[in-house]
Write a protein that holds these residues in place. Structure first.
Motif, PDB file in Angstrom:
ATOM      1  N   PHE A  23       0.826  -1.202   0.000  1.00  0.00           N
ATOM      2  CA  PHE A  23       0.000   0.000   0.000  1.00  0.00           C
ATOM      3  C   PHE A  23       0.860   1.252   0.000  1.00  0.00           C
ATOM      4  CE2 PHE A  23      -1.993   3.425   2.435  1.00  0.00           C
ATOM      5  CZ  PHE A  23      -3.096   3.685   1.641  1.00  0.00           C
ATOM      6  N   PHE A  24       1.795   1.345   0.958  1.00  0.00           N
ATOM      7  CA  PHE A  24       2.623   2.542   1.040  1.00  0.00           C
ATOM      8  C   PHE A  24       3.605   2.632  -0.131  1.00  0.00           C
ATOM      9  CE2 PHE A  24       1.155   2.556   5.467  1.00  0.00           C
ATOM     10  CZ  PHE A  24       0.716   3.874   5.522  1.00  0.00           C
ATOM     11  N   GLY A  25       4.026   1.508  -0.661  1.00  0.00           N
ATOM     12  CA  GLY A  25       4.879   1.517  -1.849  1.00  0.00           C
ATOM     13  C   GLY A  25       4.166   2.144  -3.032  1.00  0.00           C
ATOM     14  N   VAL A  26       2.894   1.786  -3.221  1.00  0.00           N
ATOM     15  CA  VAL A  26       2.109   2.369  -4.311  1.00  0.00           C
ATOM     16  C   VAL A  26       1.920   3.870  -4.082  1.00  0.00           C
ATOM     17  CG1 VAL A  26      -0.167   2.422  -5.392  1.00  0.00           C
ATOM     18  CG2 VAL A  26       0.960   0.234  -4.980  1.00  0.00           C
ATOM     19  N   VAL A  27       1.577   4.271  -2.862  1.00  0.00           N
ATOM     20  CA  VAL A  27       1.356   5.692  -2.550  1.00  0.00           C
ATOM     21  C   VAL A  27       2.632   6.494  -2.791  1.00  0.00           C
ATOM     22  CG1 VAL A  27       0.891   7.325  -0.680  1.00  0.00           C
ATOM     23  CG2 VAL A  27      -0.542   5.301  -0.943  1.00  0.00           C
ATOM     24  N   ILE A  28       3.757   6.011  -2.297  1.00  0.00           N
ATOM     25  CA  ILE A  28       5.026   6.730  -2.462  1.00  0.00           C
ATOM     26  C   ILE A  28       5.422   6.755  -3.933  1.00  0.00           C
ATOM     27  CG2 ILE A  28       7.503   6.621  -1.952  1.00  0.00           C
ATOM     28  CD1 ILE A  28       6.667   5.595   0.870  1.00  0.00           C
ATOM     29  N   GLY A  29       5.237   5.665  -4.644  1.00  0.00           N
ATOM     30  CA  GLY A  29       5.562   5.614  -6.070  1.00  0.00           C
ATOM     31  C   GLY A  29       4.752   6.611  -6.878  1.00  0.00           C
ATOM     32  N   VAL A  30       3.453   6.698  -6.608  1.00  0.00           N
ATOM     33  CA  VAL A  30       2.592   7.652  -7.317  1.00  0.00           C
ATOM     34  C   VAL A  30       3.013   9.081  -6.986  1.00  0.00           C
ATOM     35  CG1 VAL A  30       0.239   8.557  -7.473  1.00  0.00           C
ATOM     36  CG2 VAL A  30       0.646   6.096  -7.590  1.00  0.00           C
TER      37      VAL A  30
END
Length: 165
Positions: A23-30
């Motif tokens: 979840f946080f990987g996707v948020v940080i990536g975006v």
């Protein structure tokens, strides 16, 4: 009778850790992607006083129309650590210049702005040593051609590997 025995999968702490990290990987990536795109594409221009800028607009537009009526064409080259500028009239003949100043303005960061005074190189071509950083620049060229106001040439350019693209 056959016993249909399926072992149910248990949701463990490792599953929760993987879910949170994903979840946080996707948020940080975006967020990183959007910040990169925004910093590379934003070309907004900020003025100190919008009221004063609006009052000067008509005068600057009239000066621009008068300058366009001359039919002059500026030639700007940037390569090999050198900035060159020349001006030719509607017939393609060089316009005699007395001096040229070039302001490199970065659209997003005022601290990157730099004014370069070009000196006479050959004929009616002016040049100076300068290598602007790569990226988008707004170049404001003021060429003294003996008119009441300097001939003003404003362009948005892209510098890549020290050369004008």
């Amino acid at each position: 009778m056959s016993a249909n025995t399926q072992k149910s999968r248990e949701f463990t702490g490792r599953h929760m850790l993987a879910t949170i990290l994903a979840f946080f990987g996707v948020v940080i990536g975006v967020n990183l992607t959007m910040a990169t795109l925004a910093s590379k594409s934003w070309t907004g221009l900020v003025v100190e006083n919008t009221y004063v800028a609006s009052q000067q607009f008509n005068r600057k537009a009239e000066e621009g129309r008068a300058q366009a009526a001359l039919g002059w064409t500026g030639r700007l080259t940037i390569a090999g650590g050198e900035v060159r500028y020349s001006l030719s009239d509607a017939a393609g003949k060089p316009v005699p210049l007395h001096g040229v100043k070039v302001l490199f303005r970065h659209p997003a960061y005022e601290t990157e702005d730099k004014t370069v005074t070009l000196g006479l190189a050959s004929g009616q071509e002016f040049a100076a040593q300068h290598t602007p950083k790569g990226g988008v620049w707004i170049v404001e060229i003021d060429a003294d051609a003996g008119l009441a106001e300097p001939y003003r040439d404003v362009r948005r350019i892209i510098i890549f590997h020290g050369a004008l693209q």
